[in-house]
Design an enzyme around this catalytic site. Structure first.
Site, short mmCIF file in Angstrom:
data_model
loop_
_atom_site.label_atom_id
_atom_site.label_comp_id
_atom_site.label_asym_id
_atom_site.label_seq_id
_atom_site.Cartn_x
_atom_site.Cartn_y
_atom_site.Cartn_z
N HIS A 17 0.68 -1.27 0.22
CA HIS A 17 -0.18 0.10 0.16
C HIS A 17 1.03 1.27 0.51
O HIS A 17 0.81 2.52 -0.61
CB HIS A 17 -1.15 0.28 1.24
CG HIS A 17 -1.91 -1.26 0.60
ND1 HIS A 17 -2.07 -1.56 2.39
CD2 HIS A 17 -3.20 -1.41 0.44
CE1 HIS A 17 -2.79 -2.77 2.32
NE2 HIS A 17 -3.59 -2.33 0.78
N LYS A 41 -16.15 -7.44 5.11
CA LYS A 41 -14.33 -7.97 5.73
C LYS A 41 -15.00 -7.84 7.30
O LYS A 41 -15.23 -6.46 7.81
CB LYS A 41 -13.39 -7.95 5.65
CG LYS A 41 -13.73 -8.46 3.41
CD LYS A 41 -12.13 -7.51 3.02
CE LYS A 41 -11.77 -8.09 1.87
NZ LYS A 41 -10.03 -7.19 1.13
N ARG A 90 -2.53 -5.20 -8.91
CA ARG A 90 -1.99 -6.26 -8.45
C ARG A 90 -1.70 -6.87 -9.84
O ARG A 90 -0.73 -7.86 -10.59
CB ARG A 90 -1.89 -7.01 -7.40
CG ARG A 90 -1.28 -5.79 -5.98
CD ARG A 90 -1.58 -6.94 -4.78
NE ARG A 90 -3.46 -6.96 -4.65
CZ ARG A 90 -3.69 -7.93 -4.51
NH1 ARG A 90 -3.44 -7.78 -2.96
NH2 ARG A 90 -5.33 -7.67 -3.98
N SER A 128 -3.82 -8.33 2.53
CA SER A 128 -3.59 -8.67 4.50
C SER A 128 -3.53 -9.80 4.39
O SER A 128 -3.50 -10.11 6.08
CB SER A 128 -3.92 -7.38 4.90
OG SER A 128 -3.82 -6.01 3.94
N1 COA Z 1 -0.16 -4.15 -1.45
C1 COA Z 1 -0.64 -5.40 -0.80
N2 COA Z 1 -2.07 -5.51 -0.51
C2 COA Z 1 -3.38 -4.83 -1.37
C3 COA Z 1 -2.37 -4.04 -1.88
C4 COA Z 1 -1.09 -3.94 -1.78
N3 COA Z 1 -0.85 -2.59 -3.15
N4 COA Z 1 -3.90 -3.43 -2.57
C5 COA Z 1 -4.31 -4.38 -2.26
N5 COA Z 1 -4.44 -5.16 -1.80
C6 COA Z 1 -4.88 -6.68 -1.12
C7 COA Z 1 -5.38 -6.02 0.29
O1 COA Z 1 -4.51 -5.86 1.40
C8 COA Z 1 -7.05 -6.73 0.49
O2 COA Z 1 -6.27 -8.03 0.92
P1 COA Z 1 -7.17 -8.92 1.96
O3 COA Z 1 -8.29 -9.21 1.03
O4 COA Z 1 -6.74 -10.35 2.20
O5 COA Z 1 -7.39 -8.04 3.07
C9 COA Z 1 -7.09 -6.66 -0.79
O6 COA Z 1 -6.15 -6.41 -1.39
C10 COA Z 1 -8.19 -5.97 -1.83
O7 COA Z 1 -8.22 -5.13 -0.38
P2 COA Z 1 -8.69 -4.03 -0.94
O8 COA Z 1 -7.86 -3.36 -1.74
O9 COA Z 1 -8.72 -2.50 1.02
O10 COA Z 1 -10.26 -4.01 -0.76
P3 COA Z 1 -11.62 -4.88 -0.77
O11 COA Z 1 -11.97 -4.88 -1.49
O12 COA Z 1 -11.50 -4.75 0.69
O13 COA Z 1 -12.45 -2.73 -0.22
C11 COA Z 1 -13.87 -0.70 -0.74
C12 COA Z 1 -12.22 -2.15 -1.72
C13 COA Z 1 -13.28 -0.26 0.29
C14 COA Z 1 -13.65 0.31 -1.90
C15 COA Z 1 -14.30 -1.47 -1.00
O14 COA Z 1 -14.88 -3.30 -0.20
C16 COA Z 1 -15.34 -1.03 0.14
O15 COA Z 1 -16.13 -1.20 1.20
N6 COA Z 1 -17.01 0.00 -0.50
C17 COA Z 1 -17.58 0.64 -0.61
C18 COA Z 1 -18.86 0.16 -0.78
C19 COA Z 1 -19.09 0.55 -2.42
O16 COA Z 1 -18.15 1.65 -2.99
N7 COA Z 1 -18.62 -0.01 -3.85
C20 COA Z 1 -18.14 0.31 -4.77
C21 COA Z 1 -19.39 -0.03 -5.49
S1 COA Z 1 -18.79 -0.52 -6.68
#
Ligand code: COA
Length: 159
Positions: A17, A41, A90, A128
């Site tokens: 990140h 989650k 990624r 994560s």
């Molecule tokens: N390095 C390491 N890990 C990374 C990374 C990076 N550069 N980029 C992403 N990841 C990992 C994260 O650690 C996470 O791992 P996990 O699944 O094991 O916890 C995974 O990739 C994806 O995580 P993240 O990028 O945080 O996305 P998410 O799917 O958890 O959340 C949100 C994305 C916040 C947009 C979504 O969940 C949310 O809550 N949105 C609100 C509602 C909304 O607007 N939705 C969209 C409508 S289309």
């Protein structure tokens, strides 16, 4: 002024990140890293703890801020006057999910663009939850986590 929102779970923040933020900062006048409070989650750390860790390890740059948000990403962007969403891609498998989310967000808010940035190769395969699993089983995660985050994760998962 071009500002962007980097939304995510950050449970916890990883070097991947941080790498992404360092790559994206030169592209924007302001970048807001936002912890999703209502993610589906079940988090290991409370949102406030995730914010505290992000503030501790992210680059000290006046153009960077860290906060939480509830509800839709695009609604939060609108409320803050933010015009772009930053996401990391990624792997090919990330792309499908990100593509779907970017186009849905565009449908909901046509004026907000999603910008994709690729993290460094050494962080392109970790997540994560994988890191949490390694820690639970006593493995070495020092290449993936900054020391203060690693310490807190060990305290939380292996008290
Ligand atoms: N390095 C390491 N890990 C990374 C990374 C990076 N550069 N980029 C992403 N990841 C990992 C994260 O650690 C996470 O791992 P996990 O699944 O094991 O916890 C995974 O990739 C994806 O995580 P993240 O990028 O945080 O996305 P998410 O799917 O958890 O959340 C949100 C994305 C916040 C947009 C979504 O969940 C949310 O809550 N949105 C609100 C509602 C909304 O607007 N939705 C969209 C409508 S289309």
């Amino acid at each position: 002024m071009v500002s962007a929102l980097y939304p995510g779970s950050f449970d916890p923040v990883t070097r991947g990140h941080i790498d992404l933020v360092e790559r994206a900062l030169p592209l924007f006048d302001h970048l807001t890293v936002a912890v999703a409070v209502n993610s589906s989650k079940a988090p290991t750390f409370a949102a406030e703890e995730r914010v505290a860790m992000l503030r501790e390890v992210m680059p000290a740059d006046p153009r960077l801020s860290v906060t939480t948000f509830r509800g839709l990403v695009v609604d939060f962007c609108r409320s803050q006057g933010i015009g772009a969403v930053l996401r990391g891609v990624r792997t090919v498998s990330d792309f499908e999910y990100e593509y779907q989310m970017a186009l849905t967000n565009r449908h909901l808010a046509p004026g907000i663009e999603t910008v994709f940035v690729m993290p460094s190769v050494q962080y392109s395969y970790v997540s994560s939850s994988l890191i949490r699993e390694i820690v639970r089983n006593g493995g070495d995660v020092s290449s993936f986590l900054p020391p203060p985050v690693e310490r807190r994760l060990r305290e939380r998962l292996c008290p």
